[in-house]
Design a protein around this motif. Structure first.
Motif, PDB file in Angstrom:
ATOM      1  N   GLU A  37       0.817  -1.214   0.000  1.00 45.70           N
ATOM      2  CA  GLU A  37       0.000   0.000   0.000  1.00 45.70           C
ATOM      3  C   GLU A  37       0.846   1.257   0.000  1.00 45.70           C
ATOM      4  O   GLU A  37       0.323   2.353  -0.109  1.00 45.70           O
ATOM      5  CB  GLU A  37      -0.923   0.004   1.218  1.00 45.70           C
ATOM      6  N   LEU A  38       2.154   1.083   0.127  1.00 46.25           N
ATOM      7  CA  LEU A  38       3.065   2.221   0.211  1.00 46.25           C
ATOM      8  C   LEU A  38       4.072   2.182  -0.930  1.00 46.25           C
ATOM      9  O   LEU A  38       4.370   1.121  -1.475  1.00 46.25           O
ATOM     10  CB  LEU A  38       3.821   2.201   1.542  1.00 46.25           C
ATOM     11  N   TYR A  39       4.587   3.353  -1.244  1.00 41.03           N
ATOM     12  CA  TYR A  39       5.644   3.458  -2.240  1.00 41.03           C
ATOM     13  C   TYR A  39       6.827   4.164  -1.592  1.00 41.03           C
ATOM     14  O   TYR A  39       6.683   5.259  -1.053  1.00 41.03           O
ATOM     15  CB  TYR A  39       5.168   4.240  -3.463  1.00 41.03           C
ATOM     16  N   CYS A  40       7.985   3.508  -1.619  1.00 38.92           N
ATOM     17  CA  CYS A  40       9.209   4.091  -1.063  1.00 38.92           C
ATOM     18  C   CYS A  40       9.884   4.885  -2.176  1.00 38.92           C
ATOM     19  O   CYS A  40      10.352   4.317  -3.159  1.00 38.92           O
ATOM     20  CB  CYS A  40      10.146   2.994  -0.549  1.00 38.92           C
ATOM     21  N   HIS A  41       9.916   6.209  -2.011  1.00 38.33           N
ATOM     22  CA  HIS A  41      10.512   7.069  -3.031  1.00 38.33           C
ATOM     23  C   HIS A  41      12.026   6.901  -3.071  1.00 38.33           C
ATOM     24  O   HIS A  41      12.629   7.043  -4.132  1.00 38.33           O
ATOM     25  CB  HIS A  41      10.153   8.534  -2.759  1.00 38.33           C
ATOM     26  N   THR A  42      12.630   6.606  -1.950  1.00 35.31           N
ATOM     27  CA  THR A  42      14.080   6.446  -1.877  1.00 35.31           C
ATOM     28  C   THR A  42      14.526   5.221  -2.670  1.00 35.31           C
ATOM     29  O   THR A  42      15.474   5.280  -3.453  1.00 35.31           O
ATOM     30  CB  THR A  42      14.538   6.323  -0.404  1.00 35.31           C
ATOM     31  N   CYS A  43      13.839   4.105  -2.466  1.00 39.51           N
ATOM     32  CA  CYS A  43      14.200   2.844  -3.137  1.00 39.51           C
ATOM     33  C   CYS A  43      13.453   2.657  -4.459  1.00 39.51           C
ATOM     34  O   CYS A  43      13.752   1.723  -5.210  1.00 39.51           O
ATOM     35  CB  CYS A  43      13.899   1.657  -2.221  1.00 39.51           C
TER      36      CYS A  43
END
Length: 132
Positions: A37-43
């Motif tokens: 449900e989340l998106y990691c912008h860093t990775c």
């Protein structure tokens, strides 16, 4: 730590959006089998809530996928609307030119008919004068 994320497949967000409806398990965390449900912008990868709470994601910038999709859709809709507005102005301008041309042609047609009518009367008068 590398072993922990070995099964995670990193995908750019745009690719995720484009493939969203193509793969059934695309939104499942391969490590935890939970919904991503989340998106990691860093990775640049989708993650689940469990991934968010552990290394390395716990200190990364993340956002809800729905929010990112909403931003993407809003941007796309805004661009489309802008394009439509631009096209609408061009179409209105072209329509005005067509209406102006139509009015001009009607006026020229009326003038030509009047001129033809005048020539007809003049020729009729000449023919009548010769016959007399």
């Amino acid at each position: 730590s590398r072993k922990l994320f070995k099964k995670h497949e990193i995908k750019p967000l745009q690719q995720v959006f484009e493939q969203g409806s193509k793969k059934e398990n695309l939104f499942k965390c391969l490590k935890h089998s939970k919904n991503c449900e989340l998106y990691c912008h860093t990775c640049e990868e989708m993650i689940c809530h469990i991934c968010r709470s552990i290394q390395p994601h716990h200190s990364h910038e993340v956002s809800y996928i729905d929010d990112e999709l909403g931003k993407s859709n809003k941007t796309t809709l805004t661009q489309c609307l802008s394009s439509v507005r631009t096209q609408r102005k061009a179409i209105r301008s072209a329509l005005q030119e067509v209406q102006d041309s139509k009015a001009s042609l009607q006026q020229q047609s009326e003038n030509a008919l009047e001129e033809i009518g005048g020539m007809k009367e003049h020729l009729f008068a000449l023919v009548t004068a010769r016959c007399d």
